[in-house]
Write an enzyme that holds these catalytic residues in place. Structure first.
Site, short mmCIF file in Angstrom:
data_model
loop_
_atom_site.label_atom_id
_atom_site.label_comp_id
_atom_site.label_asym_id
_atom_site.label_seq_id
_atom_site.Cartn_x
_atom_site.Cartn_y
_atom_site.Cartn_z
N LYS A 34 0.82 -1.21 0.00
CA LYS A 34 0.00 0.00 0.00
C LYS A 34 0.85 1.26 0.00
O LYS A 34 0.54 2.23 -0.67
CB LYS A 34 -0.97 0.00 1.18
N THR A 35 1.94 1.25 0.74
CA THR A 35 2.81 2.42 0.76
C THR A 35 3.34 2.67 -0.64
O THR A 35 3.42 3.80 -1.12
CB THR A 35 4.00 2.20 1.72
N ASP A 224 -3.02 7.76 4.92
CA ASP A 224 -2.57 6.39 5.14
C ASP A 224 -3.18 5.86 6.44
O ASP A 224 -3.54 6.64 7.32
CB ASP A 224 -1.03 6.41 5.26
N GLU A 225 -3.31 4.57 6.58
CA GLU A 225 -3.84 3.94 7.80
C GLU A 225 -5.16 4.59 8.23
O GLU A 225 -5.35 4.95 9.40
CB GLU A 225 -2.82 4.05 8.96
N GLN A 255 -6.93 -4.40 10.28
CA GLN A 255 -5.75 -4.10 11.10
C GLN A 255 -5.94 -2.92 12.04
O GLN A 255 -4.98 -2.35 12.53
CB GLN A 255 -4.55 -3.82 10.18
N ARG A 605 2.73 -10.49 10.05
CA ARG A 605 4.09 -9.92 9.96
C ARG A 605 5.06 -10.91 9.35
O ARG A 605 6.15 -10.56 8.93
CB ARG A 605 4.64 -9.54 11.35
#
Length: 721
Positions: A34-35, A224-225, A255, A605
């Site tokens: 996504k980044t 973002d987020e 998340q 992760r």
DNA sequence: GGCAGCCACGTTTTT
DNA sequence: CGTGGCTGCC
């Protein structure tokens, strides 16, 4: 943009990048890049759509994320030989609000040179308020009061609004605290973290022309987020995006793990309702984990009801099974982790391939001990915080006071550091004196003679102190920032105060030196401006930002800190009812969903292998508890789990040696102690050392470079010299 | 005003 | 079990 850039993206990512007009919601699964998509989208806007970089705003939650985004964008622009001197505004919610408020806050009746309070300052302020309105801290917990106020601010409820709507006795009491707290902040021109957002929203609502100015600047907004935004942040973005509607938010509702601090997961779930014309893009291909890991993660998250559906897939079929291990207690649990890491190291892994994740920081200690005993280099993320150390905060308080003569919190912090014989009573009189005359504290300090109630010698100290602050304020432009801070440090007497010959003082001095190194970054700015920028950065910084991914060590951290990171092998420890899920969440279905998302974050992760550990007995606050295994273990499909059991000696696993009746201590005593006091040994990481004591399996060794360590003779890779 | 000892308390964390 | 904050004494 050269077409080859777009070719580096998968179809979904490309769609996210190419949809540049109107609202866009990118639902980005864990590890789906996504980044990367956001960075490409920014580059695309600039290079292909000819949008001026200054018309783009990208908002992140942490400085680290902002930094990463900046680097990626600079790289992309540079590849296309676009001058990167002209960059979009990329920053955290708080840093962006500070930028805006520094220009505009006078409209709200605050000084543009306002200070920013951190949590400690806030608590100090609240405690003062308690005294002022004679509230007993035993009946009302100041921390809880602060929590309630913070929550209100996150909901954009200001003090008077809160007062109007308070129904219960508790709320009425808090509203008195809130009003007095806010008044105090205003008097000192101080804003807390929550104010930064709330005031910016207020500014935009009260002054439409200001809002429009920023709407015209930030024509393209990316967040973002997004699942972690609270109501105030949501409103801020909503206002800014209203005019042009070019808003692109990225997030993963699976998340969201920060509801406890006000994040509202509904913000992302309702995006399509808020922006009916929104285009929704789902990034579902995972580039990080194996299919088995993703299946296990899905098993867990699928039990949550409040979520959007999506499918995460990967090309990495199969993979290792999830390994589960039931340890007898937390000590065995941590030793299992250490021995597995050592076993895997033999297969050519790096220390930094491993991470151990836990629910609470309290669990880290025992793991740390196991790492030490095994001689594994490790780093604990989020432990001691540099910027919260007393000496660092004190020096910063000096600088803040030099910058803002009304900064009462800072003044009170340092007036008696080093000791100047000025106590609470004296300060109280001084503050009252200033307030009565409506003058700032430093000015009145040199002029306190009229105040008859303060002893002569104290007046003298105060006057000298204030002269010093004024003098520093005058010369701040004539020195480089580092030199300036050093001057403040020395001439305030603080250096002498630290260097009292004790080892602790020496360490604290080192910390101040470290702070000077940070200040060196501002060399290029003239000091007044550099000082301002420096204080700003330091106020908004946190220590997790400094995670050095390249450091060659096993990482230990909470599940929360792990968000956004990836590791080859992931250990999740303490998978027990009451720990993960945490006991506080057992009664609330909503909080239980958050725990489940936390578990999901932990599992995702991992690139290759997951270990899930739990114990049959655990020491909590000194007493032994026996928890049942976490419900999350049952959520993972059984065929994906491999249960580690005691096995015959031959396969080389330490834990296979043992059957359930031998305790770990006896086990360790058996093979060892051919080491004696005074022997010299060599360790691959710590270097050469001398054994100071050998008690059973535990060796205390003084390493010439690494210092004193306690290692296990049976586990540590020691060589006699 | 400063320090020692006692008691209460004990998610998660960013800014 | 450890820690940190606060009280009470010097």
């Amino acid at each position: 943009m050269p077409t080859n850039l777009l070719e580096k993206l998968n179809p979904a990512q490309r769609e996210a990048v190419e949809t540049t007009e109107g609202p866009v919601l990118i639902i980005a699964g864990a590890g789906s890049g996504k980044t990367r998509a956001l960075a490409f989208r920014t580059a695309f806007l600039v290079l292909e759509k000819n949008v001026y970089p200054q018309n783009i705003l990208a908002v992140t939650f942490t400085n680290k994320a902002a930094q990463e985004m900046k680097e990626r964008i600079v790289e992309l622009l540079r590849e296309s030989s676009f001058s990167s001197s002209n960059l979009p505004l990329i920053g955290t919610f708080h840093s962006i609000c500070v930028k805006i408020l520094r220009r505009e806050i006078d409209r709200l009746g605050y000084k543009k040179s306002f200070s920013i309070l951190d949590t400690q300052d806030q608590l100090a302020m609240i405690k003062k308020v308690f005294k002022e309105i004679s509230l007993n801290p035993d009946q009302f917990n100041p921390k809880a009061a602060l929590g309630t106020i913070s929550k209100a601010k996150n909901e954009l409820i200001d003090a008077s609004h809160f007062a109007k709507n308070s129904g219960s006795y508790y709320e009425e009491t808090i509203s008195r605290v809130y009003l007095a707290y806010q008044k105090k902040c205003r008097e000192q021109s101080a804003l807390d973290f929550d104010d930064l957002i709330m005031f910016t929203v207020k500014l935009f609502k009260d002054f439409p022309e200001v809002l429009e100015k920023y709407q015209n600047i930030f024509r393209h907004i990316m967040v973002d987020e997004y699942q972690d935004t609270n109501h105030a942040q949501y409103e801020l973005i909503h206002l800014l995006a209203k005019k042009y509607q070019n808003i692109c938010v990225v997030g993963d509702d699976w998340q969201g793990i920060y509801a406890f601090r006000g994040a509202n997961i509904q913000n992302i779930l309702n995006f399509e309702k808020d922006y009916p014309s929104a285009k929704v893009v789902k990034l579902e291909q995972n580039y990080r984990s194996t299919q088995n890991i993703l299946d296990a993660a899905y098993g867990v998250i699928s039990k949550n009801i409040n979520r959007k559906d999506k499918t995460i897939w990967t090309e990495k079929k199969g993979g290792h099974l999830i390994e589960s291990f039931e340890a007898r207690d937390e000590r065995e649990e941590s030793e299992y982790v250490a021995s597995e890491i050592q076993r895997e190291m033999k297969l050519g892994k790096k220390f930094s391939d491993f991470v151990v994740l836990y629910r609470t920081n309290a669990q880290s200690r025992i793991l740390e001990e196991a790492m030490l005993r095994s001689g594994l280099p490790y780093r604990i993320i989020g432990g001691i915080k540099f910027y919260q150390r007393k000496e660092v905060k004190d020096i910063l308080a000096y600088l803040k006071l030099i910058q803002n003569f009304n900064d009462q919190i800072s003044l009170e912090r340092i007036i008696n550091e080093p000791k100047r014989g000025i106590g609470e009573a004296t300060i109280g009189k001084w503050i009252k004196f200033s307030k009565d005359r409506n003058l700032n504290l430093v000015e009145t300090g040199t002029n306190l003679k009229e105040e008859k109630n303060i002893a002569e010698n104290k007046l003298d100290y105060i006057s000298k102190f204030c002269d010093f602050i004024k003098r520093m304020s005058e010369i701040k432009g004539s020195l480089k920032l580092r030199e300036f801070i050093e001057k403040v440090y020395i001439e305030s007497g603080y250096e002498k105060y630290l260097l009292d010959g004790s080892e602790e003082g020496e360490m604290r001095h080192e910390n101040v030196m470290e702070l000077l190194t940070v200040a060196q970054k501002y060399e290029e700015y003239p000091t007044p401006e550099g000082l301002e920028l420096f204080l700003e950065e330091v106020a908004l910084i946190s220590d997790t930002d400094n995670i050095d991914k390249n450091s060659e060590a096993v990482h230990l951290m909470t599940l929360h800190s792990a968000k956004g990171l990836e590791f080859t092998n992931v250990f999740i420890v303490g998978l027990e009812e009451g720990i993960l899920p945490h006991s506080r969440s057992l009664l609330s279905p909503q909080e239980m969903e958050e725990e489940r998302r936390l578990m999901y974050v932990g599992i995702t992760r991992a690139k290759e292998k997951i270990y899930l550990l739990f114990t049959s007995e655990r020491n909590i606050y000194g007493s032994v508890q026996s928890n049942s295994p976490s419900r999350f273990l049952d959520d993972i499909p059984e065929h994906l789990i491999q249960v580690a059991r005691p096995k015959p000696k031959s396969d080389g696993k330490l834990f296979s040696l043992r059957n359930k009746t031998t305790s770990s201590t006896t086990n360790h005593k058996l093979p060892t102690t051919n080491y004696k006091d005074g022997e010299r040994v060599e360790h691959p990481i710590f270097g050469k050392g001398l054994i100071i004591s050998a008690k059973g399996d535990v060796l205390t060794i003084a390493f010439s470079k690494a210092g004193l360590k306690k290692l296990s003779a049976s586990i540590a890779p020691l060589k006699k010299m």
